[in-house]
Design a protein around this motif. Structure first.
Motif, short mmCIF file in Angstrom:
data_model
loop_
_atom_site.label_atom_id
_atom_site.label_comp_id
_atom_site.label_asym_id
_atom_site.label_seq_id
_atom_site.Cartn_x
_atom_site.Cartn_y
_atom_site.Cartn_z
N SER A 99 5.04 21.25 -28.89
CA SER A 99 3.90 20.61 -29.16
C SER A 99 3.17 20.73 -27.88
CB SER A 99 4.27 19.24 -29.42
OG SER A 99 3.01 18.56 -29.80
N GLU A 117 0.99 27.35 -32.77
CA GLU A 117 1.43 27.80 -34.34
C GLU A 117 3.09 27.53 -33.96
OE1 GLU A 117 1.57 30.86 -37.82
OE2 GLU A 117 -0.12 30.92 -36.56
N LYS A 141 8.33 28.11 -43.01
CA LYS A 141 7.27 27.22 -42.93
C LYS A 141 6.37 27.72 -41.76
CE LYS A 141 6.96 22.86 -44.18
NZ LYS A 141 7.19 21.65 -44.13
N VAL A 146 3.18 26.29 -39.37
CA VAL A 146 2.49 24.91 -39.15
C VAL A 146 1.54 25.27 -37.86
CG1 VAL A 146 2.73 22.56 -38.69
CG2 VAL A 146 4.55 23.65 -39.89
N GLN A 147 0.22 24.85 -38.06
CA GLN A 147 -0.62 24.80 -37.15
C GLN A 147 -0.61 23.59 -36.51
OE1 GLN A 147 -2.72 27.93 -36.73
NE2 GLN A 147 -1.46 28.74 -38.47
N LYS A 148 -1.46 23.60 -34.99
CA LYS A 148 -1.29 22.49 -34.02
C LYS A 148 -1.66 21.30 -34.74
CE LYS A 148 -2.09 21.94 -29.14
NZ LYS A 148 -0.73 22.38 -29.00
N PRO A 149 -2.94 21.33 -35.68
CA PRO A 149 -3.10 20.11 -36.23
C PRO A 149 -2.09 19.21 -36.95
CG PRO A 149 -5.04 21.39 -36.56
CD PRO A 149 -3.89 22.09 -36.19
N ASP A 150 -1.24 19.92 -37.43
CA ASP A 150 0.06 19.35 -38.41
C ASP A 150 1.53 19.16 -37.59
OD1 ASP A 150 -1.93 18.98 -40.52
OD2 ASP A 150 -1.34 21.16 -41.14
N ILE A 171 3.23 16.01 -38.24
CA ILE A 171 3.80 16.01 -39.49
C ILE A 171 5.10 16.54 -39.37
CG2 ILE A 171 3.39 16.63 -41.94
CD1 ILE A 171 0.66 16.16 -41.48
N LEU A 172 5.31 17.80 -38.93
CA LEU A 172 6.33 18.66 -38.72
C LEU A 172 7.36 17.95 -38.03
CD1 LEU A 172 7.92 21.28 -38.90
CD2 LEU A 172 6.82 22.26 -36.87
N THR A 176 8.04 14.93 -37.59
CA THR A 176 8.26 13.66 -38.59
C THR A 176 9.22 14.09 -39.73
OG1 THR A 176 6.65 12.46 -38.34
CG2 THR A 176 7.93 11.79 -40.30
N GLU A 177 9.09 15.36 -40.17
CA GLU A 177 9.83 16.21 -41.25
C GLU A 177 11.37 16.38 -40.64
OE1 GLU A 177 7.66 19.23 -42.68
OE2 GLU A 177 6.42 18.15 -44.01
#
Length: 226
Positions: free
Chosen positions: A181, A186, A197, A199-203, A206-207, A209-210
């Motif tokens: 992080s 990415e 999957k 995942v871009q930095k803004p998410d 969320i990743l 947590t998943e």
């Protein structure tokens, strides 16, 4: 740029990578996460030219392996080579001349000691120093933070930021999500040899947590802690 198209890899009848498609751009840092056995290290070894594979891997600079620094989870060292000799050997492999080797010793390693006697963390720091001194354009770092003291983790994080600023391409795997992080643009999620999957930095939150939810599930409940 490194372009990967339809990359697959089998060991016998077992497929460990399946139709991976990715592009790695200059000046960006990419993370790869996945459980043990997901295929991350095999994927890295294919990019570095250490494994045969099906599909295509291309890059702006060819051959790719001559411009790529690979940090393995457990770097190999000949039994009778000092830290300094190891650095000199890898620099000579790239025709890089380093006259002030001791000044480049940012991890304060005992360079006159046999590298095989180093601790796990010291070996990793020596191998990382070597690929940095080579002047590579692409870097693959397989678990660079694992087994390394907190001060060195801070330094490695800043090194990755500087490589990004120098327009290098960096690919990292780590089981410590916070390190990804802090450094990545990415993150790619790998599961049983499949890229499932991106995942871009803004998410990233969320990743994370998943991943926690998938990892924990109801396993803590099974312990019956009171």
């Amino acid at each position: 740029m490194i372009s990967i198209r339809n990359l697959s890899k089998k060991f016998g009848t077992k497929e460990v990578l399946h139709q991976i498609q990715l592009d790695y751009e200059q000046g960006k840092v990419y993370g790869i996460v996945g459980e043990n056995g997901a295929g991350k290290t095999t994927f890295f070894r294919c990019i570095a030219g250490l494994e045969d594979y099906e599909g295509e891997i291309s890059s702006d600079l060819t051959p790719l392996k001559n411009h790529l620094g690979l940090l393995l989870t457990e770097p190999f060292f000949f039994p009778k080579i000092t830290g300094k000799e190891y650095l000199q050997l890898l620099c000579q492999a790239r025709d890089v001349q380093i006259s002030n080797m001791e000044d480049k010793n940012v991890f304060d390693l005992p360079l006159n000691q046999y590298a095989a006697t180093y601790s796990t963390g010291m070996k990793k720091k020596l191998a990382l120093t070597a690929i940095l001194l080579q002047g590579n354009e692409y870097f693959i770092l397989d678990e660079p933070f694992n087994g390394v003291d907190i001060q060195s983790n801070i330094l490695i994080t800043e090194i990755i930021h500087q490589l990004k600023a120098l327009n290098k391409t960096v690919i990292i795997s780590s089981h410590i999500f916070s390190t990804l992080s802090d450094t990545c643009d990415e993150i790619h999620v790998m599961n049983q040899g499949n890229l499932i999957k991106s995942v871009q930095k803004p998410d990233f939150a969320i990743l994370e947590t998943e991943i926690k939810q998938m990892t924990l599930g109801k396993k803590l409940d099974k312990l019956g802690l009171t």
